[in-house]
Design an enzyme around this catalytic site. Structure first.
Site, mmCIF file in Angstrom:
data_model
loop_
_atom_site.group_PDB
_atom_site.id
_atom_site.type_symbol
_atom_site.label_atom_id
_atom_site.label_comp_id
_atom_site.label_asym_id
_atom_site.label_seq_id
_atom_site.Cartn_x
_atom_site.Cartn_y
_atom_site.Cartn_z
ATOM 1 N N GLU A 137 27.922 -3.378 20.374
ATOM 2 C CA GLU A 137 28.681 -2.937 20.677
ATOM 3 C C GLU A 137 29.744 -3.030 21.290
ATOM 4 O OE1 GLU A 137 26.330 -0.016 22.905
ATOM 5 O OE2 GLU A 137 24.973 0.680 21.578
ATOM 6 N N GLU A 164 19.057 2.091 14.360
ATOM 7 C CA GLU A 164 18.738 3.087 15.295
ATOM 8 C C GLU A 164 18.860 4.611 15.706
ATOM 9 O OE1 GLU A 164 21.268 2.229 19.007
ATOM 10 O OE2 GLU A 164 20.693 -0.211 18.747
HETATM 11 C C1 XIL Z 1 18.500 2.403 24.985
HETATM 12 C C2 XIL Z 1 16.945 2.288 25.222
HETATM 13 O O1 XIL Z 1 16.373 2.863 24.313
HETATM 14 C C3 XIL Z 1 16.590 3.235 26.277
HETATM 15 O O2 XIL Z 1 15.366 2.929 26.178
HETATM 16 C C4 XIL Z 1 17.118 2.459 27.410
HETATM 17 O O3 XIL Z 1 17.398 2.964 28.699
HETATM 18 C C5 XIL Z 1 18.357 2.384 26.974
HETATM 19 O O4 XIL Z 1 18.982 1.619 25.822
HETATM 20 N N1 XIL Z 1 22.440 1.867 21.651
HETATM 21 C C6 XIL Z 1 21.283 0.590 22.324
HETATM 22 C C7 XIL Z 1 20.036 1.071 22.337
HETATM 23 O O5 XIL Z 1 21.711 -0.298 21.194
HETATM 24 O O6 XIL Z 1 19.831 -0.154 22.828
HETATM 25 C C8 XIL Z 1 20.353 1.890 23.283
HETATM 26 O O7 XIL Z 1 18.316 1.585 23.526
HETATM 27 C C9 XIL Z 1 20.266 2.743 22.558
HETATM 28 C C10 XIL Z 1 21.844 3.150 22.354
#
Ligand code: XIL
Length: 360
Positions: free
Chosen positions: A157, A263
């Site tokens: 990000e 994701e």
């Molecule tokens: C999220 C996790 O799933 C949660 O449990 C935590 O509270 C916050 O982070 N993008 C990403 C991930 O790259 O690392 C994030 O994961 C979700 C969005």
């Protein structure tokens, strides 16, 4: 007498056929997503939960060939305080992945939201220290798991939520955009075999953001920065048009990098990309909605197979794979149903839709 013997043999043969039928149906039932896929299929996990929850573990072993830690491998988990690394959960993930022959994906080395407070404070005061910390942290970490973590999200990000500008994080503000190239160089020095990814969200829907990232990738490649992969998070909404997703993935694949849908989940409701920023449009889910979600999952698998050349297919990873555990609900303060297993850990239409997309 002869008649009875003939009838008996016929009966035996029929029973045998029935038995074989049952067995093959059983083994068909036992097949998971990985058995329908020519590329790795993964899930995001929290290792302490997996080790305590045999039902969850069974879903992982049945379906996946790859795992990513939801948070256990972020900077705040590994370097919670100055001078002390905390390796226990990452070690446990390595052991679990090796025990079960799973690829372990490292998420993530540098991420604004993963930066612990002490690094933020110290780094704000001292850029030289921050640059040095970036190098030491990455090399200690990637070096420790050399050959055990197959690939890393080196930077996560690094672009603004919307549009095509670099995100003005601590790292960017203190070290300039070079922090990205340097992070890749440090990681490559520590493990030359590991695949190294840049990972971000909304690239499939925000063309300005995608163009910004593609431009950065061109620059990194021109400077011989060892980037080998592009991760697109694919936190999708039902109303993102398939044609837009397809077109964006085609552009990503044109970089020649390995492409990771890193994701994947698909929500019905909406949010503004901030914590707590959910907007509840649907208070319950109907069979029709679940069917539409199944079609979207099927389409995502198809787009991946059709738009990403085989040699660039790094895999598809689900970000949480049960509606019981999805991060979407607590994070955005929503009630949604974004994954492939329901709250009782039964496969949803989405599961079968995705499987269909993989097999066709
Ligand atoms: C999220 C996790 O799933 C949660 O449990 C935590 O509270 C916050 O982070 N993008 C990403 C991930 O790259 O690392 C994030 O994961 C979700 C969005």
């Amino acid at each position: 007498m002869q008649k009875t013997a003939a009838a008996y043999s016929t009966l035996m043969i029929l029973s045998l056929i029935f038995f074989i039928g049952c067995v093959s149906e059983k083994s068909e039932e036992k097949k998971g997503l990985k058995d329908f896929s020519s590329f790795p299929i993964g899930g995001a996990v929290e290792i302490r939960q997996v080790l305590q929850d045999t039902a969850l573990e069974a879903i992982i072993l049945e379906n996946f060939t790859s795992i990513t830690a939801t948070s256990d491998m972020k900077m705040y988990a590994i370097a919670p305080e100055e001078g002390n690394y905390k390796w226990d959960r990452a070690d446990s993930l390595v052991a679990f992945s090796q025990r079960n022959d799973l690829r372990l994906f490292g998420h993530t080395l540098v991420w604004h939201s993963g930066t612990p407070r002490w690094v933020f404070q110290k780094g704000t005061e001292d850029s030289l220290w921050l640059d040095d910390f970036l190098k030491t942290y990455i090399q200690d970490y990637v070096g420790r798991y050399k050959g055990k973590v197959a690939a890393w999200d080196v930077v996560n990000e690094g672009f603004d939520t919307q549009g095509g500008e670099y995100r003005k994080t601590l790292w960017y503000n203190k070290l300039g955009k070079e922090y990205i190239a340097n992070a890749f160089r440090y990681a490559h020095e520590a493990d030359p075999e590991a695949d190294l990814f840049y990972n971000d969200f909304n690239l499939e829907r925000d063309t300005a953001k995608l163009n910004g990232v593609l431009k950065m990738i061109e620059e990194l490649k021109a400077d011989d920065v060892p980037i080998t992969g592009l991760g697109v998070q694919m936190h999708l909404r039902m109303d993102i048009p398939d044609s837009l997703i397809r077109e964006s993935v085609r552009k990503m694949a044109a970089t020649g990098l390995k492409i990771h849908f890193s994701e994947l989940d698909i929500i019905f409701n909406t949010h503004d990309d901030t914590r707590g920023g959910g907007e509840q449009l649907y208070s319950s889910v109907t069979p029709k909605m679940l069917e539409q979600q199944a079609q979207k999952y099927e389409m995502v698998a198809k787009i991946y197979k059709e738009e990403v050349p085989v040699s660039q297919q790094f895999g598809i990873t689900f970000w949480d794979f049960t509606d019981r555990d999805t991060w979407i609900n607590p994070f955005f303060d929503l009630k949604d149903w974004p994954t492939i297993y329901d709250e009782k850990l039964e496969p949803k239409p989405a599961y079968f839709g995705f499987r269909k997309g993989l097999s066709e």
